[in-house]
Design an enzyme around this catalytic site. Structure first.
Site, PDB file in Angstrom:
ATOM      1  N   CYS A  23     -80.232  54.649  -5.944  1.00 25.29           N
ATOM      2  CA  CYS A  23     -79.765  54.512  -4.575  1.00 25.29           C
ATOM      3  C   CYS A  23     -79.482  55.886  -3.977  1.00 25.29           C
ATOM      4  CB  CYS A  23     -78.502  53.659  -4.554  1.00 25.29           C
ATOM      5  SG  CYS A  23     -77.876  53.347  -2.906  1.00 25.29           S
ATOM      6  N   PRO A  24     -79.995  56.147  -2.812  1.00 24.91           N
ATOM      7  CA  PRO A  24     -80.717  55.266  -1.883  1.00 24.91           C
ATOM      8  C   PRO A  24     -82.236  55.423  -1.935  1.00 24.91           C
ATOM      9  CG  PRO A  24     -80.037  57.211  -0.690  1.00 24.91           C
ATOM     10  CD  PRO A  24     -79.585  57.395  -2.146  1.00 24.91           C
TER      11      PRO A  24
END
Length: 85
Positions: A23-24
């Site tokens: 993430c991200p």
């Protein structure tokens, strides 16, 4: 890449492998690839970040694209998203 299970009759316009990214980054890569596709095209995403399940699902809902399927295989997630706009 070989088709397995329900994928045998599925066709994809693009497959991206974001395993090893966290993430991200998986959402960013998904966004970039979806933008390259035409309306109605399907993108398959293979991820191993557990956060991707929520992140990519919410991204698809927020952007209006159709999450056609989400399949969990061991520690991997496979998404199929259809571009709608």
């Amino acid at each position: 890449m070989t088709a397995e299970n329900g994928d045998a009759n599925e066709s994809f316009d693009k497959i991206i492998d974001v395993r090893g990214l966290y993430c991200p980054e998986p959402v960013f890569r998904t966004k970039i690839e979806i933008e390259k596709l035409g309306i109605g095209d399907k993108l398959k995403i293979i991820a191993d970040d557990p956060e991707s399940e929520e992140d990519i699902t919410k991204w698809a809902e927020k952007t209006g694209h159709n999450l056609l399927s989400l399949e969990k295989k061991d520690n991997e997630l496979e998404f199929i998203i259809k571009k709608t706009k």
